[in-house]
Structures are given as C-alpha cells and as structure tokens.
Design a protein around this motif. Sequence first.
Motif, short mmCIF file in Angstrom:
data_model
loop_
_atom_site.label_atom_id
_atom_site.label_comp_id
_atom_site.label_asym_id
_atom_site.label_seq_id
_atom_site.Cartn_x
_atom_site.Cartn_y
_atom_site.Cartn_z
N ALA A 228 0.84 -1.20 0.00
CA ALA A 228 0.00 0.00 0.00
C ALA A 228 0.88 1.25 0.00
O ALA A 228 1.94 1.26 0.62
CB ALA A 228 -0.90 -0.01 1.23
N PRO A 229 0.41 2.26 -0.75
CA PRO A 229 -0.93 2.43 -1.33
C PRO A 229 -1.09 1.91 -2.76
O PRO A 229 -2.03 2.29 -3.45
CB PRO A 229 -1.08 3.96 -1.32
CG PRO A 229 0.30 4.46 -1.60
CD PRO A 229 1.21 3.51 -0.85
N TYR A 230 -0.20 1.03 -3.18
CA TYR A 230 -0.21 0.54 -4.56
C TYR A 230 -0.77 -0.88 -4.63
O TYR A 230 -1.01 -1.54 -3.62
CB TYR A 230 1.21 0.57 -5.14
CG TYR A 230 1.91 1.88 -4.92
CD1 TYR A 230 1.44 3.05 -5.53
CD2 TYR A 230 3.02 1.99 -4.08
CE1 TYR A 230 2.07 4.27 -5.32
CE2 TYR A 230 3.65 3.21 -3.87
CZ TYR A 230 3.17 4.34 -4.49
OH TYR A 230 3.78 5.54 -4.28
N LEU A 231 -0.96 -1.38 -5.86
CA LEU A 231 -1.26 -2.78 -6.16
C LEU A 231 -2.54 -3.27 -5.47
O LEU A 231 -2.60 -4.38 -4.94
CB LEU A 231 -0.07 -3.67 -5.76
CG LEU A 231 1.28 -3.27 -6.37
CD1 LEU A 231 2.36 -4.24 -5.94
CD2 LEU A 231 1.20 -3.19 -7.89
N THR A 232 -3.56 -2.46 -5.51
CA THR A 232 -4.83 -2.80 -4.90
C THR A 232 -5.43 -4.03 -5.56
O THR A 232 -5.49 -4.12 -6.79
CB THR A 232 -5.80 -1.61 -5.03
OG1 THR A 232 -5.11 -0.42 -4.63
CG2 THR A 232 -7.03 -1.80 -4.16
N PRO A 233 -5.89 -5.00 -4.76
CA PRO A 233 -6.42 -6.23 -5.35
C PRO A 233 -7.72 -6.00 -6.11
O PRO A 233 -8.47 -5.06 -5.83
CB PRO A 233 -6.63 -7.15 -4.15
CG PRO A 233 -6.71 -6.24 -2.97
CD PRO A 233 -5.84 -5.06 -3.30
N SER A 234 -8.00 -6.89 -7.05
CA SER A 234 -9.27 -6.88 -7.76
C SER A 234 -10.38 -7.17 -6.74
O SER A 234 -10.18 -7.93 -5.80
CB SER A 234 -9.27 -7.96 -8.84
OG SER A 234 -8.31 -7.64 -9.83
N PRO A 235 -11.56 -6.59 -6.93
CA PRO A 235 -12.03 -5.81 -8.09
C PRO A 235 -11.82 -4.31 -7.95
O PRO A 235 -12.54 -3.54 -8.60
CB PRO A 235 -13.51 -6.16 -8.10
CG PRO A 235 -13.86 -6.24 -6.63
CD PRO A 235 -12.66 -6.87 -5.98
#
Length: 279
Positions: A228-235
């Motif tokens: 975080a704050p990157y690579l937020t999981p789907s969806p």
Amino acid sequence: MTSRGDRPPAPDPLPIPVVDNHTHLDIGRDGGEPPDPGEAIAEATAVGVPRMVQIGCDLPGARFTVEVIDRYAALLGGVALHPNETPGLASRGETDAARAEIERLAAHPRVRVVGETGLDYFRTGPDGIPAQQDSFRWHIDLAKRTGLALQIHDRDAHDDVLRILAEEGAPEHTVLHCFSGDIEMARTCVERGYHLSFAGTVTFKNARQLRNALAVTPLSQLLVETDAPYLTPSPHRGAPNASYLVPLTVRAMADVLNVDVPALCTAVADNSERIYGPW
C-alpha cells in the motif's frame, strides 16, 4: 473496478488474524496525503489484519518508520535505500552518509527488516545498474550483520537478483517482496529457502503466470502484503490500497492453493512471527 481515488468497502473479516508484511504508511496514492496510521491500523484490525510491517525505503521514509513504530504496537519496521534511490545518491556523493543513517536506524529494536532493497531495471536505466547492484550487496551484508530479515524489491531483474543473492549468500530470512517471477523462479527461491510474499497483483486477471508461481510455493514459505498504497487487489484495481484489503488477496491465494482460508491464515501468521519475531 473501483474508480481511481475511491476507497473500496471493507471486505469480510478473516477467520484468523494475519500480518500485512509490507506497507508504506508514509506514502499517499497519486500525490495525495498519506493515511493516518491510527485509522489505518483500526480499519485493518477490524477485518483480521491487526499487525503490519511498515517499510521506509528512502531516508525520510526510514525516519518516519522509526518514529511511527514507537507510537503503535501494531507496527514493526523496515529501513533501506530503494534501488531507484541509489543512483542519485551515488551521483551526488551521498551514498556513505545515507548508508550510515540507515545502519543507525536499523539498530532500533522494533526495526526487524532491511528493506526494501534489490534491483529495479524498469525505472533505472543501464547507467544506474552498477550503483543498484553495489547497494543491494551492501544491504545484504547489513541484514546478515544485524540478524534482520531482508526484503527484496525485484522489477525486471530476476536473474541478477538471484545471482547476487547466490554470490553474497542470502540472510537466514530472505523475502521476495511483491513476488513477480514465474514458476521456475518460484521453484528456485523455494529450493533456496526464501520466502515469497504475494500482493494484490496475484488477483489480477492477466496474472496467470504469478498464480502458477504461487501454486508451487509451500505454505511454510508464503507471506501476504499490500505494498500500500499501490497494487490494490481486484475488483478495486486503481483505487488506493490499504491493509484492510488484505483479506481479498488472502482469499484469492487460498483458491489458487486449494486450501481453506483458516489454514492459509495460520501459515501466514506463523511465518511472519518466525521471520520478524514478536510484535
């Protein structure tokens, strides 16, 4: 998919608490304000993620890390000079001073990680590679001298990361943060005893290669993280990431591994304590 900037809703809580093995509470998404650490911890705790490892990967971030881990029992810390920082430090003649400060900060009793260090050939061109590799070797040595875990950033540099680890001798606890390799790299890392940490990228539709790598990783060598704050999981890809979204990644990992969620949670929690020690 959640719109960029929108905060995703909280997922269902995990049945057994886990650790977010890599987060950046000092960084805001897309130039925004960083999260309030207390609020971020409370949100994550409510869904079964009561502990996390805060990573500072430049000098301001490392200083922040040492300050915030003293304030919050939920946090342990990691400090290092990110590979993308090192060419600039070298060109300005600031490498020695920066390394001395990282080594001083790494002596804090709640700092349990040297990282993230490693190699990044995506953002740094060929001229920066020697400085990156020299810095990586220095951080490996620091982790071994201090007995701390090593967290590795590897972007478009798989072969050189593995080569340098073999040449230098990896620390006892070596973590490939946000693992991005293929199934063959995963097998090599497993054979060498490294730990593989998977982020929200494993949930992306186009990440079949990454899921194949996950599938050959034993539970005893698995960790989970947000970055975080990157690579937020789907969806919710594109929205700001935070530790409260770890349950989405854990459940996706359990599906790939064909194990029940409590078993994976138990393994992640046990691995985290073995690598980083007690909170």
